[in-house]
Enzyme design. Structure first.
Site, PDB file in Angstrom:
ATOM      1  N   ASP A  98       0.859  -1.178   0.000  1.00 41.11           N
ATOM      2  CA  ASP A  98       0.000   0.000   0.000  1.00 41.11           C
ATOM      3  C   ASP A  98       0.901   1.235   0.000  1.00 41.11           C
ATOM      4  OD1 ASP A  98      -2.916   1.067   0.494  1.00 41.11           O
ATOM      5  OD2 ASP A  98      -1.617   2.245   1.795  1.00 41.11           O
ATOM      6  N   GLU A 148       1.103   5.662   0.250  1.00 40.21           N
ATOM      7  CA  GLU A 148       0.516   6.978   0.465  1.00 40.21           C
ATOM      8  C   GLU A 148       1.268   7.931  -0.459  1.00 40.21           C
ATOM      9  OE1 GLU A 148      -2.147   7.248   2.109  1.00 40.21           O
ATOM     10  OE2 GLU A 148      -2.069   5.253   2.991  1.00 40.21           O
ATOM     11  N   HIS A 160      -5.393   4.864   6.572  1.00 37.16           N
ATOM     12  CA  HIS A 160      -4.749   5.689   5.544  1.00 37.16           C
ATOM     13  C   HIS A 160      -3.263   5.865   5.827  1.00 37.16           C
ATOM     14  CE1 HIS A 160      -8.385   6.529   3.333  1.00 37.16           C
ATOM     15  NE2 HIS A 160      -8.980   6.957   4.418  1.00 37.16           N
ATOM     16  N   ASP A 194      -2.768  -0.234   6.327  1.00 40.42           N
ATOM     17  CA  ASP A 194      -3.662  -0.598   5.227  1.00 40.42           C
ATOM     18  C   ASP A 194      -3.191  -1.870   4.538  1.00 40.42           C
ATOM     19  OD1 ASP A 194      -4.910   1.697   5.941  1.00 40.42           O
ATOM     20  OD2 ASP A 194      -4.806   2.677   3.984  1.00 40.42           O
TER      21      ASP A 194
END
Length: 586
Positions: A36, A38, A177, A182
């Protein structure tokens, strides 16, 4: 992106191109790296990674984890900080992606890469690898969004957001998040989905790949119905057992495009159903892409195929019409008038446009008919204000038709593009609302103005084209020749090509001489379908297209709402960011 494999360039492979990639390995023996990211935004080109979190897992056992913040080398937008909690101070001393990516690629090497919305995460990772000159070697990628949509019925999972699936399966890690949290939640969601597909007899990676598209061996074998198609641009029509048209599409290479429907790259349920019914594929070769697009629109309107979702009603939509009476007003109609704007897809948007323009011009919105000798007498309140919900043309004294005429002239000028200055008062109103901290009201008015400007600009742009009786244009085909088009009142009347060495002007003249006769109809678009006119206009304004000859100037009114394009773009960005923030927060 689906679980289908991709090659080293990131191009998805068809099933008959996959080869032996270890797909027969049981799922319990397959090593997955669930990742994952960001980021600073949604574009792999313009935005940067701020955090990577990954979990390596096999047979339900966690083999390792990888997590680090990353200095993106640019500012982090405020709405991203609010969403993720990652600030510029947190990444100030973090490593750059050039230091992190090699370690991550080594961590994930040889594994199946998994992500929730894999297209997003792999897009950023592949862009970073390309920027560093590193090959992208992940030929097996699994998207848990695609898997969830294939496995879970809508009544059980109306949405397949990670937070919603985490609640549905009651996983131990709550998505926050943040990348590692995540990724851990995605691992548990993936295992829960694997339990579901295991009950359906899916136990190996190859079976999972074949399960996701939902195509049977028999359906893939039906590719033979595409064997006779040429590698040429054109329109294709899938037909059913009774010869009915099931689906219409366009292609630059008819044979290659239609064969894609019979591979694992086709994941749309409606298309898989259509494929199971199709018995043959008809085609129409076209001179170039513009002709193919226009013919597609016309065939969609003629056949209304069951499996096409769009463009089956070319004259659908709503028109804001300025009535032809002594005291003109706006009506919302299915048909255009002499002075009108449209078509607008949603009736409420057309009504909002009519209300906003009426407001800035003082045009009446009362519905009673007033004769030429009558007077418009909608009044103000005792405080000198217009009543809430009252007529937009309310005034202190009744007015005659002659006194009312300038009001109607202002409204007409806005619609046809002769004067957009009355709309500037809306900007002053937005400033007042913002200063009073009435931000929600300001946002609604901003969106109403943006929608109004878009509808006006689109109609004015297409009307300028549809007013031209004949326009002949040429565009380079990239091989020394020319693509030619004869356009009459916004409709394609003839299309052809001039190969390298042939005289393009002579061929253009011959095309114009044999082109379809077009009789103009009523309204700003002269009877043309808005989608066809829009397609033709987009082709004409593409860089490299040249106008050979035209009966009139191909121009926009100088005071059209096209002048508002920069403001409208900024308003669109603001609206998209607020929606993205609300979506991600949910």
């Amino acid at each position: 992106m689906t679980a289908a494999d991709v090659d080293d360039r990131g191009v998805q492979l068809a099933f008959d191109e996959i080869g032996d990639l270890g797909n027969d390995t049981p799922l319990r023996e397959t090593t997955f790296v669930v990742v994952d990211l960001e980021t600073t935004g949604g574009s792999p080109v313009a935005d940067r990674i701020t955090e990577i979190g990954a979990v390596k897992v096999r047979g339900g056992e966690i083999l390792g984890e990888f997590a680090t913040l990353i200095d993106p080398g640019c500012a982090i937008p405020r709405h991203i900080v609010a969403l993720t909690g990652i600030t510029e101070a947190m990444v100030y001393r973090a490593p750059r992606i050039e230091e992190v990516l090699p370690a991550f690629l080594e961590f994930a090497d040889g594994c199946v890469l998994v992500a929730h919305n894999a297209r997003f995460d792999t897009g950023f990772l592949r862009a970073a690898a390309t920027a560093q000159g590193r090959p992208w070697r992940f030929r097996r990628v699994l998207c848990t969004v695609t898997l969830a949509r294939r496995v879970l019925p809508r009544d059980e999972a109306p949405t397949v957001k990670l937070s919603a699936l985490a609640r549905l399966f009651a996983v131990g890690t709550t998505p926050t998040h943040r990348a590692l949290d995540d990724a851990r939640a995605t691992v548990e969601v993936m295992h829960a989905l694997f339990e579901r597909v295991g009950n359906l007899g899916v136990h190996t990676y190859r079976e999972l790949v074949e399960f996701l598209p939902g195509l049977t061996t028999a359906q893939r074998a039906k590719r033979t119905i595409t064997d006779g198609l040429p590698a040429r641009p054109g329109v294709y029509l899938f037909r059913g057992p009774s010869g009915e048209v099931l689906y219409v599409g366009t292609a630059t290479d008819l044979r290659r495009r239609t064969r894609q429907y019979f591979t694992g790259s086709e994941t749309r349920p409606r298309m898989r159903e259509m494929i199971s019914l199709a018995t043959r594929v008809d085609h129409v070769e076209c001179a170039h892409r513009l002709e193919a697009g226009v013919r597609e629109l016309r065939l969609l309107a003629a056949h209304a195929p069951a499996y096409n979702r769009r463009s089956k009603t070319p004259h659908a939509g709503w028109w804001v019409v300025l009535t032809d009476e002594a005291f003109p007003r706006f009506t919302v109609s299915r048909r255009p008038g002499e002075v009108s704007v449209g078509p607008v897809r949603v009736r409420s948007d057309a009504a909002a446009l009519a209300d906003l323009v009426a407001d800035v011009c003082g045009l009446r919105t009362c519905t009673r008919r007033i004769g030429a000798s009558g007077r418009h007498s909608c009044g103000l309140t005792d405080a000198g204000r217009r009543p809430v919900g009252g007529c937009r043309g309310a005034g202190a004294e009744p007015v005659s038709a002659e006194e009312y005429a300038p009001v109607a002239a202002r409204a007409r000028a806005i619609l046809v593009g002769d004067d957009d200055s009355p709309l500037e008062s809306v900007l002053d109103r937005l400033d007042v609302l913002a200063a009073a901290e009435m931000f929600e009201t300001a946002a609604r008015l901003r969106d109403q103005l943006s929608t109004t400007l878009s509808s006006l600009e689109r109609c004015q742009r297409l009307a300028s084209l549809c007013a031209i009786a004949e326009l002949v244009a040429a565009r380079s085909d990239g091989a020394g020749g020319w693509e030619l088009a004869v356009i009459r009142h916004g409709r394609l009347a003839a299309a052809g090509v001039s190969v390298r060495g042939a005289p393009p002007v002579a061929i253009a003249e011959a095309l114009a001489a044999s082109a379809e006769t077009v009789v103009p109809g009523p309204g700003p678009l002269r009877g043309a379908a808005s989608e066809e006119a829009a397609l033709v206009h987009a082709w004409l304004v593409t860089p490299g297209t040249r106008i050979v000859c035209s009966t009139d100037g191909f121009v926009m009114p100088v005071r059209s709402t096209a002048r508002w394009s920069q403001w409208r773009d900024r308003a669109g960005v603001a609206r998209s960011r607020s929606r993205e923030l609300l979506s991600l927060a949910g």
